[in-house]
Design an enzyme around this catalytic site. Structure first.
Site, PDB file in Angstrom:
ATOM      1  N   ALA A   1       0.841  -1.203   0.000  1.00 19.82           N
ATOM      2  CA  ALA A   1       0.000   0.000   0.000  1.00 19.82           C
ATOM      3  C   ALA A   1       0.876   1.253   0.000  1.00 19.82           C
ATOM      4  O   ALA A   1       0.618   2.213  -0.730  1.00 19.82           O
ATOM      5  CB  ALA A   1      -0.911  -0.009   1.215  1.00 19.82           C
ATOM      6  N   GLU A   2       1.954   1.220   0.804  1.00 21.49           N
ATOM      7  CA  GLU A   2       2.856   2.367   0.877  1.00 21.49           C
ATOM      8  C   GLU A   2       3.526   2.577  -0.491  1.00 21.49           C
ATOM      9  O   GLU A   2       3.650   3.706  -0.977  1.00 21.49           O
ATOM     10  CB  GLU A   2       3.907   2.105   1.972  1.00 21.49           C
ATOM     11  CG  GLU A   2       4.973   3.162   2.129  1.00 21.49           C
ATOM     12  CD  GLU A   2       4.419   4.514   2.576  1.00 21.49           C
ATOM     13  OE1 GLU A   2       3.305   4.535   3.122  1.00 21.49           O
ATOM     14  OE2 GLU A   2       5.093   5.540   2.335  1.00 21.49           O
TER      15      GLU A   2
ATOM     16  N   GLU B   1      24.960 -22.970 -10.785  1.00 21.76           N
ATOM     17  CA  GLU B   1      23.767 -22.100 -10.717  1.00 21.76           C
ATOM     18  C   GLU B   1      22.529 -22.901 -11.087  1.00 21.76           C
ATOM     19  O   GLU B   1      22.634 -23.959 -11.690  1.00 21.76           O
ATOM     20  CB  GLU B   1      23.885 -20.966 -11.764  1.00 21.76           C
ATOM     21  CG  GLU B   1      25.145 -20.161 -11.668  1.00 21.76           C
ATOM     22  CD  GLU B   1      25.353 -19.260 -12.893  1.00 21.76           C
ATOM     23  OE1 GLU B   1      24.633 -19.406 -13.902  1.00 21.76           O
ATOM     24  OE2 GLU B   1      26.247 -18.412 -12.819  1.00 21.76           O
TER      25      GLU B   1
ATOM     26  N   LYS C   1      19.441 -23.632 -13.468  1.00 17.64           N
ATOM     27  CA  LYS C   1      19.141 -23.383 -14.883  1.00 17.64           C
ATOM     28  C   LYS C   1      17.665 -23.023 -14.979  1.00 17.64           C
ATOM     29  O   LYS C   1      16.794 -23.884 -14.874  1.00 17.64           O
ATOM     30  CB  LYS C   1      19.448 -24.613 -15.734  1.00 17.64           C
ATOM     31  CG  LYS C   1      19.235 -24.328 -17.214  1.00 17.64           C
ATOM     32  CD  LYS C   1      19.677 -25.470 -18.084  1.00 17.64           C
ATOM     33  CE  LYS C   1      19.627 -25.109 -19.563  1.00 17.64           C
ATOM     34  NZ  LYS C   1      18.407 -24.445 -19.982  1.00 17.64           N
TER      35      LYS C   1
ATOM     36  N   ASP D   1      14.074 -21.993 -16.349  1.00 19.22           N
ATOM     37  CA  ASP D   1      13.307 -22.410 -17.519  1.00 19.22           C
ATOM     38  C   ASP D   1      12.412 -21.241 -17.930  1.00 19.22           C
ATOM     39  O   ASP D   1      11.219 -21.225 -17.662  1.00 19.22           O
ATOM     40  CB  ASP D   1      12.464 -23.638 -17.139  1.00 19.22           C
ATOM     41  CG  ASP D   1      11.978 -24.370 -18.377  1.00 19.22           C
ATOM     42  OD1 ASP D   1      12.454 -24.041 -19.481  1.00 19.22           O
ATOM     43  OD2 ASP D   1      11.126 -25.256 -18.229  1.00 19.22           O
TER      44      ASP D   1
ATOM     45  N   TYR E   1      22.507 -13.909 -14.889  1.00 22.37           N
ATOM     46  CA  TYR E   1      23.507 -14.946 -14.646  1.00 22.37           C
ATOM     47  C   TYR E   1      24.762 -14.746 -15.497  1.00 22.37           C
ATOM     48  O   TYR E   1      25.615 -15.626 -15.552  1.00 22.37           O
ATOM     49  CB  TYR E   1      22.940 -16.352 -14.854  1.00 22.37           C
ATOM     50  CG  TYR E   1      22.177 -16.544 -16.154  1.00 22.37           C
ATOM     51  CD1 TYR E   1      22.834 -16.501 -17.376  1.00 22.37           C
ATOM     52  CD2 TYR E   1      20.813 -16.788 -16.136  1.00 22.37           C
ATOM     53  CE1 TYR E   1      22.136 -16.691 -18.560  1.00 22.37           C
ATOM     54  CE2 TYR E   1      20.104 -16.984 -17.309  1.00 22.37           C
ATOM     55  CZ  TYR E   1      20.773 -16.924 -18.519  1.00 22.37           C
ATOM     56  OH  TYR E   1      20.075 -17.110 -19.673  1.00 22.37           O
TER      57      TYR E   1
ATOM     58  N   LYS F   1      29.815 -23.465 -14.357  1.00 17.90           N
ATOM     59  CA  LYS F   1      30.705 -22.571 -15.099  1.00 17.90           C
ATOM     60  C   LYS F   1      32.060 -22.524 -14.408  1.00 17.90           C
ATOM     61  O   LYS F   1      32.112 -22.396 -13.167  1.00 17.90           O
ATOM     62  CB  LYS F   1      30.108 -21.160 -15.152  1.00 17.90           C
ATOM     63  CG  LYS F   1      28.785 -21.105 -15.925  1.00 17.90           C
ATOM     64  CD  LYS F   1      28.099 -19.761 -15.829  1.00 17.90           C
ATOM     65  CE  LYS F   1      26.786 -19.820 -16.616  1.00 17.90           C
ATOM     66  NZ  LYS F   1      25.963 -18.618 -16.433  1.00 17.90           N
TER      67      LYS F   1
ATOM     68  N   LYS G   1      20.983 -31.273 -16.969  1.00 16.46           N
ATOM     69  CA  LYS G   1      19.521 -31.184 -16.948  1.00 16.46           C
ATOM     70  C   LYS G   1      18.909 -32.201 -15.989  1.00 16.46           C
ATOM     71  O   LYS G   1      19.409 -33.309 -15.831  1.00 16.46           O
ATOM     72  CB  LYS G   1      18.978 -31.439 -18.359  1.00 16.46           C
ATOM     73  CG  LYS G   1      19.570 -30.519 -19.416  1.00 16.46           C
ATOM     74  CD  LYS G   1      18.703 -29.325 -19.673  1.00 16.46           C
ATOM     75  CE  LYS G   1      17.565 -29.692 -20.558  1.00 16.46           C
ATOM     76  NZ  LYS G   1      17.067 -28.633 -21.400  1.00 16.46           N
TER      77      LYS G   1
ATOM     78  N   CYS H   1     -22.058 -48.726 -13.137  1.00 17.66           N
ATOM     79  CA  CYS H   1     -20.723 -48.926 -12.576  1.00 17.66           C
ATOM     80  C   CYS H   1     -19.930 -49.874 -13.471  1.00 17.66           C
ATOM     81  O   CYS H   1     -20.395 -50.979 -13.756  1.00 17.66           O
ATOM     82  CB  CYS H   1     -20.832 -49.505 -11.159  1.00 17.66           C
ATOM     83  SG  CYS H   1     -19.226 -49.993 -10.481  1.00 17.66           S
TER      84      CYS H   1
ATOM     85  N   CYS I   1     -19.194 -53.324 -11.231  1.00 18.85           N
ATOM     86  CA  CYS I   1     -20.227 -54.259 -10.795  1.00 18.85           C
ATOM     87  C   CYS I   1     -21.541 -54.106 -11.552  1.00 18.85           C
ATOM     88  O   CYS I   1     -22.460 -54.897 -11.357  1.00 18.85           O
ATOM     89  CB  CYS I   1     -20.460 -54.133  -9.291  1.00 18.85           C
ATOM     90  SG  CYS I   1     -21.307 -52.608  -8.821  1.00 18.85           S
TER      91      CYS I   1
ATOM     92  N   CYS J   1     -20.986 -45.079  -7.713  1.00 22.05           N
ATOM     93  CA  CYS J   1     -21.640 -46.378  -7.782  1.00 22.05           C
ATOM     94  C   CYS J   1     -22.460 -46.531  -6.500  1.00 22.05           C
ATOM     95  O   CYS J   1     -21.988 -46.232  -5.409  1.00 22.05           O
ATOM     96  CB  CYS J   1     -20.579 -47.477  -7.870  1.00 22.05           C
ATOM     97  SG  CYS J   1     -21.205 -49.119  -7.488  1.00 22.05           S
TER      98      CYS J   1
ATOM     99  N   CYS K   1     -20.029 -53.912  -4.315  1.00 28.53           N
ATOM    100  CA  CYS K   1     -19.189 -53.656  -5.488  1.00 28.53           C
ATOM    101  C   CYS K   1     -17.757 -54.095  -5.157  1.00 28.53           C
ATOM    102  O   CYS K   1     -17.162 -53.606  -4.196  1.00 28.53           O
ATOM    103  CB  CYS K   1     -19.221 -52.172  -5.840  1.00 28.53           C
ATOM    104  SG  CYS K   1     -18.064 -51.712  -7.138  1.00 28.53           S
TER     105      CYS K   1
HETATM  106  C1  9MJ Z   1      19.933 -20.326 -17.134  1.00 25.97           C
HETATM  107  N1  9MJ Z   1      19.095 -20.607 -18.134  1.00 25.97           N
HETATM  108  O1  9MJ Z   1      19.530 -20.253 -15.982  1.00 25.97           O
HETATM  109  C2  9MJ Z   1      23.077 -19.669 -18.540  1.00 25.97           C
HETATM  110  N2  9MJ Z   1      21.303 -20.066 -17.456  1.00 25.97           N
HETATM  111  O2  9MJ Z   1      25.222 -19.142 -19.449  1.00 25.97           O
HETATM  112  C3  9MJ Z   1      22.337 -19.876 -16.560  1.00 25.97           C
HETATM  113  N3  9MJ Z   1      21.794 -19.931 -18.679  1.00 25.97           N
HETATM  114  C4  9MJ Z   1      23.955 -19.446 -19.640  1.00 25.97           C
HETATM  115  N4  9MJ Z   1      23.442 -19.637 -17.251  1.00 25.97           N
HETATM  116  C5  9MJ Z   1      25.768 -19.007 -20.673  1.00 25.97           C
HETATM  117  N5  9MJ Z   1      22.227 -19.924 -15.205  1.00 25.97           N
HETATM  118  C6  9MJ Z   1      24.813 -19.215 -21.616  1.00 25.97           C
HETATM  119  C7  9MJ Z   1      23.640 -19.477 -20.950  1.00 25.97           C
END
Ligand code: 9MJ
Length: 693
Positions: free
Chosen positions: A37-38, A122, A124, A126, A234, A304, A328, A425, A428, A443, A449
């Protein structure tokens, strides 16, 4: 400028700074210091000031987050430094091989003094990869990855993301900085947004990734502004100082990310330094286990090489760096064909539609079917037989059908209709009903049953109920199908020789099972109650009932009014319990259990709960060993009251020798009569039953 205008300008710049700082605290520090709110008040003040002075509005004002005018098309952007993609790995061996290659190259280059490679690992994300370009600390350009060389200009959209700073902060802002990262949506934001979309009759999205991509690729930035998108950095592309020289203020990837954070950018959380392949694989295992609890979807982790000089030596193959790799997780979502919709009958007779899928590997297992809950759910998702559907299995959660891929429809898909497809059913053949206003078709055959019988047995044997180890669903299926077991009580007549003739049953496991069944003959009363599977009687209610009544007979005999006295038992539960025990076959099950030697044990009452709390007792005649005073004291100590006259409210009459009219009155009113031993038993028992106080 007039003094008043000077004041207004100062106020304007103060407001902009405050709002930007609150954004940073929220999105970068994850530690907001003002309420929503602030924040909204500050923004309203800013909008008012800018409305009065439109000539002062700049592109980096936080007010511009609402979105600029729509575009006809996205322009294209050539990235100053190519945006990389990553090689993928799935198996631990791939990671060990990656680490060996890296270590080998660095050793040859004399860059591996400690013998083990230091990495930063790190999440990854999506989402959608983007590049943000800052010149003199101001956001001037935002672009998608595209083919890595040329992407789409999404600057107007990126400006609407509150987690994307419009200006960088601090003393060491470089002349040019390209920041690379991911735009995504948290799962909670996604759910909220989808619900709002559906409520407005607008398009809903299948998953947060599609929602993020769809929201970022809007030609109308005002729409993007309403979508809860977030950005995490990243990496980086071009970094230049005032003289146009390439400069990196730090020599390590991890330190570079910390620096981006100090400039006010939200940096990928959850990153960790790791040593060697073992360190990487430990990170993978940790994050894999925590994956379902993260607020957003990640499809793996990224490793990395930390030292930037080492990164340079390792270089690139094709478009991917040799110094980094994506590890992955098994996909949580896949697309497959919905080949049919079967119907399963549950313990309470509910007909549950289950999608039969072309087998698909998702979430680390092969999935062949997934629940569709009920008919309304199928209609809501508009899932049709023959559709290509998105199947999701996250963590240990049971697989679900997220929705159809409408673009792949051929027109041959068939709409599911419970009423015409399942008029009876499927197990049965008995009649089914779907009461007005309910989502579930049932049923009506109850324990006649076989499906309901199997489910009931399985429920009764489960851990919270009689806890019969070794009685699995396959065996129950065979026992019921062979006609050997009809009810719970039949389990107690199973012998080990007989059991050992069932498939996958050795003599040893048969003996163990008979032992386990035998042990379940003395269940705590509450567990036996729970095992009966009375609708609305869960663990807690079963325990309350057991404590209050103390015996199964008292519960079977209790009226609705008497049941209502129990804490947590309301009219619906009381009616359900009465309905259950008014059915002859249910009372028969209890009689059969008793005949099979099943004797539930009354439960201990927690300290502090007195056995006669709220009960009135009448004493009459002379007790063999207790004086009238002693008996009275004991009853009072147990929380009861002592009265001189018998009424319907009397819980018990305790009668000794030469009892008089009170005994007759008790008999007349049906008040239970005890002798001294009976009273003592009552005082030492868990909370007593009997009529209400
Ligand atoms: C993702 N998708 O979180 C890279 N990525 O680094 C992270 N993708 C990336 N690094 C170099 N954490 C090419 C892509």
């Amino acid at each position: 400028m007039s003094p008043a205008a000077g004041d207004a300008r100062q106020r304007l710049s103060a407001l902009r700074e405050q709002i930007a700082e609150h954004n940073r605290r929220y999105y970068v520090e994850d530690a907001p210091t003002v309420s929503d709110a602030e924040y909204d008040r500050l923004m309203a003040d800013l909008l008012e000031l800018e409305a009065a002075h439109p000539e002062w509005v700049t592109a980096d004002s936080p007010s511009q987050r609402v979105g600029a005018a729509p575009l006809d098309a996205f322009g294209t952007v050539r990235h100053a430094v190519r945006m990389l993609s990553l090689g993928n790995a799935f198996e631990p061996q791939d990671i060990e091989a990656f680490d060996e290659r890296v270590a080998g190259t660095l050793r040859e280059a004399g860059l591996l003094p400690q013998g083990v490679v230091e990495y930063v690992a790190e999440y990854k994300f999506d989402g959608v990869a983007v590049s943000l370009r800052y010149e003199d600390g101001r956001l001037v350009l935002a672009a998608t990855r595209g083919d890595g060389q040329v992407g789409e200009d999404i600057t107007a959209n990126a400006r609407t993301l509150r987690s994307v700073p419009l200006r960088l902060r601090g003393p060491d802002v470089p002349a040019v900085l390209e920041v690379r990262g991911e735009v995504l949506m948290t799962r909670a934001d996604f759910d909220r947004m989808n619900q709002a979309q559906a409520a407005h009759g607008d398009k809903t999205f299948v998953n947060p990734r599609n929602a993020a991509a769809g929201s970022l690729r809007q030609l109308d930035p005002r729409i993007t502004a309403t979508r809860p998108l977030r950005f995490f950095a990243y990496g980086w592309g071009q970094v230049l100082d005032e003289a146009g020289r390439e400069v990196l203020p730090h020599g390590r990837h991890g330190a570079m990310l910390d620096w981006l954070g100090a400039l006010g950018l939200p940096v990928s959380p959850g990153r960790r330094p790791c040593r060697g392949a073992a360190g990487l694989l430990a990170f993978y295992a940790d994050i894999g286990a925590a994956r379902a609890t993260l607020p957003y979807d990640i499809d793996g982790v990224v490793y990395k090489v930390d030292d930037l000089k080492s990164q340079e030596v390792l270089g690139f193959v094709a478009r991917a760096p040799r110094f980094a790799i994506a590890h992955k997780f098994p996909a949580q979502e896949e697309t497959t064909r919905l080949e049919g919709i079967d119907v399963q009958v549950g313990r309470t007779g509910a007909l549950t539609p289950v999608g039969r899928l072309r087998p698909v590997f998702v979430g680390g297992v092969t999935v062949t079917n997934a629940t569709l809950h009920n008919e309304d759910e199928i209609r809501r998702k508009d899932v049709r037989i023959g559709d290509m559907v998105v199947v999701r299995r996250a963590g240990d959660v049971i697989p679900e059908i997220v929705g159809p891929v409408e673009a792949l429809r051929t027109g041959a898909e068939v709409v599911f209709d419970m009423g015409t497809m399942y008029p009876a059913c499927p197990v049965c053949g008995s009649a089914v009903e779907r009461p007005e206003g309910e989502a579930i078709t049932r049923c009506t055959a109850g324990l006649f049953c076989p499906a309901q019988r199997k489910q009931t047995l399985w429920y009764a044997a489960s851990r919270k109920a009689l806890d019969i180890e070794g009685l699995g669903d396959k065996l129950i299926e065979q026992l019921v199908d062979s006609g050997r077991v009809h009810t719970l009580a039949d389990l107690y007549s199973l012998g080990e020789l007989e059991l050992s003739t069932y498939p996958r049953m050795g003599l040893k496991s048969a003996a163990n099972l008979v032992e386990a069944i035998g042990q379940s003959r003395r269940p705590p009363l509450s567990r036996l109650l729970y095992a009966l599977g009375i609708r609305h009687v869960g663990e807690t209610t079963a325990r309350d009932l057991a404590r209050h009544f103390g015996s199964i007979d008292a519960i079977v005999a209790a009226s609705e009014d008497e049941l209502l006295v129990v804490p947590e038992v309301g009219p619906v539960v009381a009616a359900s319990i009465r309905r259950f025990f008014s059915e002859a076959h249910n009372r028969e099950v209890i009689a059969d259990l008793r005949a099979a030697g099943v004797e539930p044990v009354a439960e201990a009452v927690p300290v502090g709960e007195k056995p006669l709390a709220g009960k009135t007792v009448v004493l009459t005649g002379t007790l063999p060993s207790l004086s009238r005073d002693e008996a009275t004291r004991m009853i009072l100590a147990a929380g009861g009251k002592v009265s001189g006259s018998v009424s319907r409210k009397t819980a018990w009459v305790v009668a000794g020798d030469e009892a008089g009219s009170k005994l007759a009155k008790a008999a007349e009113l049906g008040v239970p009569i005890l002798d001294e031993d009976g009273l003592k038993a009552l005082l030492s028992a868990p909370r007593a039953g009997g009529p209400p106080a």
